[in-house]
Scaffold this motif. Sequence first.
Motif, PDB file in Angstrom:
ATOM      1  N   THR A   1       4.193   0.223  -2.920  1.00 57.25           N
ATOM      2  CA  THR A   1       3.677   0.384  -3.998  1.00 57.25           C
ATOM      3  C   THR A   1       4.332  -0.518  -4.866  1.00 57.25           C
ATOM      4  OG1 THR A   1       2.964   2.247  -2.872  1.00 57.25           O
ATOM      5  CG2 THR A   1       2.929   1.404  -5.393  1.00 57.25           C
ATOM      6  N   VAL A   2       4.349  -1.540  -5.889  1.00 54.43           N
ATOM      7  CA  VAL A   2       4.786  -2.364  -6.663  1.00 54.43           C
ATOM      8  C   VAL A   2       4.087  -2.198  -8.349  1.00 54.43           C
ATOM      9  CG1 VAL A   2       5.215  -4.126  -7.812  1.00 54.43           C
ATOM     10  CG2 VAL A   2       5.301  -4.349  -4.901  1.00 54.43           C
ATOM     11  N   SER A   3       4.625  -1.751  -9.469  1.00 56.06           N
ATOM     12  CA  SER A   3       4.358  -0.921 -10.036  1.00 56.06           C
ATOM     13  C   SER A   3       4.020  -1.978 -11.381  1.00 56.06           C
ATOM     14  CB  SER A   3       4.526   0.162 -10.535  1.00 56.06           C
ATOM     15  OG  SER A   3       5.860   0.400 -10.972  1.00 56.06           O
ATOM     16  N   SER A   4       3.780  -2.673 -12.300  1.00 53.21           N
ATOM     17  CA  SER A   4       2.892  -3.182 -12.868  1.00 53.21           C
ATOM     18  C   SER A   4       3.934  -2.816 -14.704  1.00 53.21           C
ATOM     19  CB  SER A   4       1.806  -4.038 -13.920  1.00 53.21           C
ATOM     20  OG  SER A   4       0.887  -2.601 -14.181  1.00 53.21           O
TER      21      SER A   4
ATOM     22  N   LYS B   1       5.087  -9.227  -6.521  1.00 54.73           N
ATOM     23  CA  LYS B   1       4.167  -8.503  -7.656  1.00 54.73           C
ATOM     24  C   LYS B   1       3.080  -7.574  -7.131  1.00 54.73           C
ATOM     25  CE  LYS B   1       3.834 -13.678  -8.182  1.00 54.73           C
ATOM     26  NZ  LYS B   1       2.709 -14.659  -7.945  1.00 54.73           N
ATOM     27  N   PRO B   2       2.528  -6.962  -8.031  1.00 52.64           N
ATOM     28  CA  PRO B   2       1.430  -5.682  -8.196  1.00 52.64           C
ATOM     29  C   PRO B   2       0.357  -5.728  -6.371  1.00 52.64           C
ATOM     30  CG  PRO B   2       1.966  -5.551 -10.548  1.00 52.64           C
ATOM     31  CD  PRO B   2       2.682  -7.140  -9.702  1.00 52.64           C
ATOM     32  N   GLU B   3       0.272  -6.817  -6.334  1.00 55.76           N
ATOM     33  CA  GLU B   3      -0.637  -7.642  -5.646  1.00 55.76           C
ATOM     34  C   GLU B   3       0.541  -7.424  -4.190  1.00 55.76           C
ATOM     35  OE1 GLU B   3      -0.390  -9.544  -8.305  1.00 55.76           O
ATOM     36  OE2 GLU B   3      -0.452 -11.396  -8.312  1.00 55.76           O
ATOM     37  N   ASP B   4       1.235  -7.260  -4.283  1.00 57.40           N
ATOM     38  CA  ASP B   4       1.719  -7.084  -3.168  1.00 57.40           C
ATOM     39  C   ASP B   4       1.706  -5.796  -1.943  1.00 57.40           C
ATOM     40  OD1 ASP B   4       4.381  -9.812  -4.165  1.00 57.40           O
ATOM     41  OD2 ASP B   4       2.991 -10.129  -2.595  1.00 57.40           O
ATOM     42  N   THR B   5       1.219  -4.718  -3.614  1.00 59.29           N
ATOM     43  CA  THR B   5       1.338  -3.510  -3.005  1.00 59.29           C
ATOM     44  C   THR B   5       0.285  -3.602  -1.014  1.00 59.29           C
ATOM     45  OG1 THR B   5       1.137  -2.789  -4.274  1.00 59.29           O
ATOM     46  CG2 THR B   5      -0.210  -1.242  -3.255  1.00 59.29           C
ATOM     47  N   ALA B   6       0.062  -2.852  -0.961  1.00 61.57           N
ATOM     48  CA  ALA B   6      -0.561  -2.765   0.471  1.00 61.57           C
ATOM     49  C   ALA B   6       0.700  -1.550   1.917  1.00 61.57           C
ATOM     50  CB  ALA B   6      -0.561  -4.147   1.296  1.00 61.57           C
TER      51      ALA B   6
ATOM     52  N   GLY C   1       8.740  -7.535  -9.867  1.00 62.40           N
ATOM     53  CA  GLY C   1      10.259  -8.715 -10.526  1.00 62.40           C
ATOM     54  C   GLY C   1      10.788  -7.570  -9.382  1.00 62.40           C
ATOM     55  N   GLY C   2      10.696  -6.766  -8.928  1.00 63.33           N
ATOM     56  CA  GLY C   2      11.813  -5.612  -8.124  1.00 63.33           C
ATOM     57  C   GLY C   2      11.756  -6.481  -6.525  1.00 63.33           C
ATOM     58  N   SER C   3      12.699  -6.192  -5.524  1.00 57.90           N
ATOM     59  CA  SER C   3      12.598  -6.180  -4.422  1.00 57.90           C
ATOM     60  C   SER C   3      12.725  -5.491  -3.438  1.00 57.90           C
ATOM     61  CB  SER C   3      14.001  -7.003  -4.011  1.00 57.90           C
ATOM     62  OG  SER C   3      14.457  -8.192  -4.538  1.00 57.90           O
ATOM     63  N   LEU C   4      12.377  -5.340  -2.270  1.00 51.61           N
ATOM     64  CA  LEU C   4      12.610  -4.602  -1.299  1.00 51.61           C
ATOM     65  C   LEU C   4      12.901  -5.373   0.328  1.00 51.61           C
ATOM     66  CD1 LEU C   4       9.740  -2.493  -1.261  1.00 51.61           C
ATOM     67  CD2 LEU C   4      11.843  -1.555  -1.534  1.00 51.61           C
ATOM     68  N   ARG C   5      13.893  -4.722   1.680  1.00 55.26           N
ATOM     69  CA  ARG C   5      13.670  -5.248   2.604  1.00 55.26           C
ATOM     70  C   ARG C   5      13.171  -4.199   3.317  1.00 55.26           C
ATOM     71  NH1 ARG C   5      18.742  -7.266   5.752  1.00 55.26           N
ATOM     72  NH2 ARG C   5      18.979  -4.775   6.309  1.00 55.26           N
ATOM     73  N   LEU C   6      12.390  -4.699   4.132  1.00 52.29           N
ATOM     74  CA  LEU C   6      11.759  -3.793   5.222  1.00 52.29           C
ATOM     75  C   LEU C   6      12.604  -4.311   6.638  1.00 52.29           C
ATOM     76  CD1 LEU C   6       8.341  -4.661   5.101  1.00 52.29           C
ATOM     77  CD2 LEU C   6       9.447  -2.854   3.987  1.00 52.29           C
ATOM     78  N   SER C   7      12.878  -3.250   7.632  1.00 50.77           N
ATOM     79  CA  SER C   7      12.546  -3.224   9.069  1.00 50.77           C
ATOM     80  C   SER C   7      11.846  -3.156   9.638  1.00 50.77           C
ATOM     81  CB  SER C   7      14.308  -2.361   9.432  1.00 50.77           C
ATOM     82  OG  SER C   7      15.287  -3.174   8.185  1.00 50.77           O
ATOM     83  N   CYS C   8      12.218  -3.508  10.695  1.00 54.05           N
ATOM     84  CA  CYS C   8      10.893  -3.097  11.974  1.00 54.05           C
ATOM     85  C   CYS C   8      12.161  -3.201  13.004  1.00 54.05           C
ATOM     86  CB  CYS C   8      10.270  -3.438  12.110  1.00 54.05           C
ATOM     87  SG  CYS C   8       8.628  -4.282  13.870  1.00 54.05           S
TER      88      CYS C   8
ATOM     89  N   GLY D   1       8.632   1.383   0.126  1.00 50.66           N
ATOM     90  CA  GLY D   1       8.927   2.082  -0.710  1.00 50.66           C
ATOM     91  C   GLY D   1       7.801   1.854  -2.661  1.00 50.66           C
ATOM     92  N   LEU D   2       8.535   2.368  -3.572  1.00 45.34           N
ATOM     93  CA  LEU D   2       8.047   2.140  -4.938  1.00 45.34           C
ATOM     94  C   LEU D   2       9.241   1.215  -5.582  1.00 45.34           C
ATOM     95  CD1 LEU D   2       5.591   2.252  -7.259  1.00 45.34           C
ATOM     96  CD2 LEU D   2       7.465   4.654  -8.213  1.00 45.34           C
ATOM     97  N   VAL D   3       8.267   0.006  -6.080  1.00 43.91           N
ATOM     98  CA  VAL D   3       9.223  -1.002  -6.665  1.00 43.91           C
ATOM     99  C   VAL D   3       8.556  -0.686  -7.837  1.00 43.91           C
ATOM    100  CG1 VAL D   3       9.019  -2.574  -5.201  1.00 43.91           C
ATOM    101  CG2 VAL D   3      10.643  -2.834  -6.529  1.00 43.91           C
ATOM    102  N   GLN D   4       9.346  -1.876  -9.316  1.00 42.98           N
ATOM    103  CA  GLN D   4       9.052  -2.100 -10.090  1.00 42.98           C
ATOM    104  C   GLN D   4       8.477  -3.930 -10.140  1.00 42.98           C
ATOM    105  OE1 GLN D   4      10.644  -1.174 -13.760  1.00 42.98           O
ATOM    106  NE2 GLN D   4      10.235   0.269 -14.516  1.00 42.98           N
TER     107      GLN D   4
END
Length: 122
Positions: free
Chosen positions: A119-122, A87-92, A15-22, A10-13
């Motif tokens: 997607t990580v927004s700055s 970080k924004p560079e984690d966008t992928a 400094g934020g967090s996400l948890r991916l599942s597979c 998803g989209l996160v600012q």
Amino acid sequence: QVQLVESGGGLVQAGGSLRLSCAASGRPFSNYAMGWFRQAPGKEREFVAAISASGGSTYYADSVKGRFTISRDNAKNTVYLQMNSLKPEDTAVYSCAARRLGVRTTSDYDYWGQGTQVTVSS
């Protein structure tokens, strides 16, 4: 055959967090090492993290060490990637992969999911 389905992107600012599942189905999940890889637009796919079949060993790319954590629940046939301090560079696009014969930090895995966008927004 092993089928892999990722979720949690998803989209996160910054400094934020996400948890991916597979979620895996097909062959016995506990027989497979699992990895997470990512690919940003215009860049090659890169290794992010990996975990052994038993869960006893984990490996990380230097760029995510200390921020991301890979884990697995063999009873639920699921591998997770907890991503903190994004970080924004984690966008992928993040994809999980399964490997029958041992864990690797290279992309020679046997099965791949279709990926989930982060997607990580700055």
